[in-house]
Design an enzyme around this catalytic site. Structure first.
Site, PDB file in Angstrom:
ATOM      1  N   ASP A  51     -11.490 -16.412  -6.174  1.00  0.00           N
ATOM      2  CA  ASP A  51     -10.943 -15.208  -5.568  1.00  0.00           C
ATOM      3  C   ASP A  51     -10.999 -15.327  -4.041  1.00  0.00           C
ATOM      4  O   ASP A  51     -11.901 -15.983  -3.509  1.00  0.00           O
ATOM      5  CB  ASP A  51     -11.850 -14.056  -6.029  1.00  0.00           C
ATOM      6  CG  ASP A  51     -11.148 -12.744  -5.928  1.00  0.00           C
ATOM      7  OD1 ASP A  51     -10.643 -12.281  -6.956  1.00  0.00           O
ATOM      8  OD2 ASP A  51     -11.108 -12.186  -4.817  1.00  0.00           O
ATOM      9  N   TYR A 139       1.471   0.030  -1.538  1.00  0.00           N
ATOM     10  CA  TYR A 139       1.580  -1.410  -1.270  1.00  0.00           C
ATOM     11  C   TYR A 139       1.845  -1.654   0.226  1.00  0.00           C
ATOM     12  O   TYR A 139       1.129  -2.425   0.883  1.00  0.00           O
ATOM     13  CB  TYR A 139       2.705  -1.990  -2.138  1.00  0.00           C
ATOM     14  CG  TYR A 139       3.171  -3.340  -1.698  1.00  0.00           C
ATOM     15  CD1 TYR A 139       2.341  -4.445  -1.836  1.00  0.00           C
ATOM     16  CD2 TYR A 139       4.430  -3.516  -1.120  1.00  0.00           C
ATOM     17  CE1 TYR A 139       2.762  -5.695  -1.408  1.00  0.00           C
ATOM     18  CE2 TYR A 139       4.855  -4.752  -0.699  1.00  0.00           C
ATOM     19  CZ  TYR A 139       4.020  -5.837  -0.851  1.00  0.00           C
ATOM     20  OH  TYR A 139       4.433  -7.068  -0.415  1.00  0.00           O
ATOM     21  N   PHE A 167      11.406  -9.492   3.717  1.00  0.00           N
ATOM     22  CA  PHE A 167      12.257  -8.523   3.035  1.00  0.00           C
ATOM     23  C   PHE A 167      12.329  -8.991   1.571  1.00  0.00           C
ATOM     24  O   PHE A 167      11.327  -9.481   1.058  1.00  0.00           O
ATOM     25  CB  PHE A 167      13.572  -8.348   3.812  1.00  0.00           C
ATOM     26  CG  PHE A 167      13.340  -7.448   5.015  1.00  0.00           C
ATOM     27  CD1 PHE A 167      12.475  -7.830   6.045  1.00  0.00           C
ATOM     28  CD2 PHE A 167      13.902  -6.186   5.090  1.00  0.00           C
ATOM     29  CE1 PHE A 167      12.180  -6.975   7.112  1.00  0.00           C
ATOM     30  CE2 PHE A 167      13.625  -5.328   6.158  1.00  0.00           C
ATOM     31  CZ  PHE A 167      12.776  -5.718   7.165  1.00  0.00           C
ATOM     32  N   ARG A 281      12.606   5.386  -8.786  1.00  0.00           N
ATOM     33  CA  ARG A 281      11.234   4.875  -8.881  1.00  0.00           C
ATOM     34  C   ARG A 281      10.458   5.420  -7.680  1.00  0.00           C
ATOM     35  O   ARG A 281      10.937   5.322  -6.543  1.00  0.00           O
ATOM     36  CB  ARG A 281      11.269   3.340  -8.864  1.00  0.00           C
ATOM     37  CG  ARG A 281       9.951   2.679  -9.164  1.00  0.00           C
ATOM     38  CD  ARG A 281      10.094   1.158  -9.230  1.00  0.00           C
ATOM     39  NE  ARG A 281      10.393   0.564  -7.925  1.00  0.00           N
ATOM     40  CZ  ARG A 281      10.566  -0.733  -7.714  1.00  0.00           C
ATOM     41  NH1 ARG A 281      10.497  -1.580  -8.719  1.00  0.00           N
ATOM     42  NH2 ARG A 281      10.826  -1.187  -6.511  1.00  0.00           N
ATOM     43  N   ASP A 284      10.352   4.210  -3.445  1.00  0.00           N
ATOM     44  CA  ASP A 284      11.433   3.308  -3.012  1.00  0.00           C
ATOM     45  C   ASP A 284      12.196   3.856  -1.795  1.00  0.00           C
ATOM     46  O   ASP A 284      12.843   4.901  -1.897  1.00  0.00           O
ATOM     47  CB  ASP A 284      12.474   3.158  -4.143  1.00  0.00           C
ATOM     48  CG  ASP A 284      12.148   2.036  -5.104  1.00  0.00           C
ATOM     49  OD1 ASP A 284      11.270   1.208  -4.787  1.00  0.00           O
ATOM     50  OD2 ASP A 284      12.781   1.977  -6.175  1.00  0.00           O
TER      51      ASP A 284
END
Ligand code: UFG
Length: 324
Positions: A51, A139, A167, A281, A284
């Site tokens: 990890d 995120y 992107f 969603r 977005d």
């Protein structure tokens, strides 16, 4: 250079490792294989299954690494809204532990996989690096947080840091007998999902929302070929400067709507892909299109495989031989 590549068993990390090895660098891949694949790790690389929080095992004082390229992380924008704690922990807490190990081992350079998701809904298009950063999903917030950590680290501890804000990455690396591409389980990205439908692995494609303020009502994204993206990392390694945190957007500057992506996928695969319009969603942004003028100017980076046809046909060729 002697390089540590975290996430080198993942999509962008494995393609970049290939290019780094071909350029003569020595590569150690650190990956916990939670989302990556052992088979994606370049055979010439040294592989450590661990990890990033345990990177100090490898980054020991005297280990002599010239740079860390940090690709490891969680990337599903949709999931980050329902399991945010996972994203804060993996993308921030563990990345800070990696940075501690980098400092303790005296590694001079650090290249970070940041994202367009840091900008949220842009005020102006195309998006430059100075644009307002207001992520619409967790995120993007986690990636922006680590970008800030890198800025302070560079100034306080003389690190040569570069963040590359990707992107939408697409395509596969297919050259010199190597075929390296995208495999996520579960898959959440639009292009690989269209390929799953084309291959008969999924019944239909859902387009999340057709009531966005865009020409055809579906979200618009700027797609970049993974090979072009990987090349930018080699240029960033050369450009990294002690005490500076440089940040570059990497995209083509062209936006394609979700419906346009499906059209090109139909042309490339020759399959009539059934589409259903589903609700939006969460998280977005409507449109993300990059200005990569700074990367062109300061890194000398020019995307070469910049058509959606090239990206989807490389992705399809990889998908048919390695995933389907
Ligand atoms: N989409 C669908 N149906 C699907 C999957 C996706 O309509 O089954 C739509 C999404 O709603 C979005 C577009 O396709 O409008 C692109 O979605 P992706 O999940 O393929 O990609 P994202 O734009 O959400 O995110 C990707 C990367 C991030 C990166 C971001 C930058 O996953 O890491 O691009 O734009 F930050």
């Amino acid at each position: 250079m002697k390089l540590l590549v975290t996430g080198g068993a993942g999509y962008v990390g494995s393609v970049t490792s290939r290019l780094l090895l071909d350029a003569g660098h020595e590569v150690t891949v650190l990956d916990n294989l939670v989302t990556g694949f052992r088979s994606a790790v370049a055979p010439e690389a040294t592989f450590v299954e661990a990890d990033i929080a345990d990177a100090a095992q490898v980054l020991t004082p005297g280990s002599g690494f010239d740079a860390v390229l940090h690709f490891a992380g969680l990337i599903a924008a949709g999931e980050s809204m329902t399991k945010p704690e996972k994203y804060w922990h993996d993308n921030v807490v563990k990345s800070l532990a990696l940075l501690d190990a980098v400092r303790a081992a005296g590694v001079p350079r650090f290249i970070f996989s940041s994202t367009a998701a840091v900008y949220g809904n842009p005020v102006e298009l195309p998006i430059t690096e100075n644009a307002v950063k207001a992520p619409t999903n967790t995120y993007g917030a986690t990636k922006l947080t680590f970008d800030h950590a890198l800025t302070s680290e560079a100034f306080a501890h003389n690190l040569a840091a570069v963040s590359l804000r990707y992107f939408n990455v697409a395509g596969a690396y297919i050259a010199d007998g190597h075929e390296i591409g995208e495999r996520h389980d579960p898959e959440t990205h639009l292009i690989p999902i269209t390929l799953q439908v084309a291959a008969g692995k999924r019944e239909k494609l859902q387009i999340f929302g057709d009531d966005y303020p865009t020409a055809d009502g579906t979200c618009v994204r700027d797609y970049i070929h993974v090979q072009d993206l990987a090349r930018a990392h080699l240029l960033a390694l050369d450009a990294a400067t002690a005490g500076e945190h440089r940040i570059y957007n990497l995209g083509n500057g062209n936006g394609f709507s979700n419906r346009q992506v499906v059209e090109v996928a139909r042309e490339v695969t020759g399959v009539e892909l059934p589409v259903e319009i589903a609700p939006r969603r969460e998280g977005d942004p409507a449109t993300l299109v990059a200005s990569s003028a700074l990367a062109r100017e300061e890194l000398g980076w020019v995307p070469e495989k910049n058509t959606l046809q090239a990206m989807i046909s490389d992705a399809w060729s990889f998908y048919r031989s390695h995933v389907a």
